[in-house]
Design an enzyme around this catalytic site. Structure first.
Site, PDB file in Angstrom:
ATOM      1  CG  HIS A   9     -59.642  41.378  31.196  1.00 34.09           C
ATOM      2  ND1 HIS A   9     -58.351  40.964  31.352  1.00 34.09           N
ATOM      3  CD2 HIS A   9     -59.569  42.588  30.591  1.00 34.09           C
ATOM      4  CE1 HIS A   9     -57.527  41.883  30.878  1.00 34.09           C
ATOM      5  NE2 HIS A   9     -58.243  42.880  30.397  1.00 34.09           N
ATOM      6  CD  GLU A  10     -62.231  44.082  28.480  1.00 34.72           C
ATOM      7  OE1 GLU A  10     -61.922  45.220  28.897  1.00 34.72           O
ATOM      8  OE2 GLU A  10     -61.486  43.417  27.759  1.00 34.72           O
TER       9      GLU A  10
HETATM   10 ZN   LIG Z   1     -57.372  44.632  29.787  1.00 30.85          ZN
END
Ligand SMILES: [Zn+2]
Length: 220
Positions: A9-10
Site C-alpha cells: 500500500h505505502e
Molecule cells: Zn494510503
C-alpha cells in the site's frame, strides 16, 4: 500478512511520487483530489493475493519453499470475513458525514435524533442505548475527512475495478502496467481523475468489481 499489504500500500503512494512527471509541485504525484489519492496505494494490495506475485518473495525463511497454494486460497477466503458488515458500516459513516456537511448545522437540533435518522438506512445490528457515533467521529470533525469520508469506499471501488483489468490481461502484463504508470501514476493531478481513470480503464469505474472481490456477489 497485514505487514505485507501495508508495505505494498505505502509503496503505491511512493510510486505515485517517484514516477510523477509533471511540472508543478501542486499537481504532482499524490497532489490529487482527495478521493483519488488512495487508488495507487490500494491497487497494489491486490498483488498480495496473487500467486504469481507471492512466488517472487514469499518463501520459507529456512527452506526457501514457496508459499503453498492452499495457504493463498485460505488467505483469500479469510479476506472476505465480515465483508457484508464492514461494507454497510463504512457506507453508514460516509452517509453520516455527508448528512452533517450537506445542510445548515443550525437546523440540527438534536444530535441523537439526527444520527439515528441518518443511520437508520444502514442499521444492521441493534444500536447500544445511549451511545453515539457522531461524538467520536474524529475523522470528520478534526481529521480532515469532512465531507470526504466516502473516499475510503470510493477508493476501493476504483482499485478493485482497475485491478480487474490486470486480472484480465495478466497481473504482470507490461502494456497494462505502462498504461497505469502513464495515465495514473505519472499524471498526478494534472487532469481530472475521471479523465485519467477513463484513459486507463477505457470506461468509467463500476462498483461491480468491488462487490465481487468482497464476495458479496458471485463471480461469473
Ligand atoms: Zn494510503
Amino acid at each position: 500478512f497485514n505487514e505485507v499489504t501495508t508495505l505494498f500500500h505505502e509503496f503505491g503512494h511512493a510510486l505515485h511520487g517517484m514516477l510523477a512527471n509533471s511540472k508543478y509541485e501542486s499537481l504532482s504525484g499524490t497532489s490529487v483530489f482527495w478521493d483519488f489519492v488512495e487508488l495507487p496505494s490500494q491497487i497494489f494490495e491486490n498483488w498480495c493475493y496473487e500467486k504469481e506475485c507471492l512466488d517472487l518473495f514469499a518463501k520459507h525463511y529456512e527452506t526457501g519453499e514457496k508459499i503453498p497454494e492452499d495457504l493463498i486460497e485460505r488467505i483469500k477466503k479469510a479476506s472476505n470475513y465480515l465483508q457484508g458488515y464492514q461494507t454497510v458500516r463504512q457506507i453508514s459513516f460516509g452517509l453520516l458525514d455527508m448528512a452533517y456537511h450537506s445542510q445548515d448545522p443550525s437546523q440540527i437540533e438534536d444530535i441523537f435524533d439526527f444520527e439515528k435518522e441518518v443511520m437508520k438506512k444502514t442499521e444492521l445490528l441493534p444500536s447500544v442505548p445511549n451511545t453515539l457515533m457522531s461524538t467520536a467521529f474524529s475523522h470528520i470533525f478534526q481529521g480532515g475527512y469532512s465531507s470526504g469520508y466516502y473516499s475510503y469506499k470510493w477508493a476501493e471501488v476504483l482499485d478493485a475495478d482497475a485491478f480487474e483489468l490486470f486480472q484480465e490481461k495478466g497481473v504482470f502484463d507490461e502494456e497494462t502496467a505502462k498504461s497505469f504508470q502513464k495515465n495514473i501514476l505519472a499524471a498526478g493531478g494534472t487532469e481530472h481523475p475521471s479523465i485519467l481513470y477513463k484513459r486507463f480503464r477505457g470506461r468509467d469505474p463500476q462498483p461491480d468489481a468491488l462487490m465481487r472481490r468482497a464476495g458479496l456477489v458471485k463471480k461469473q
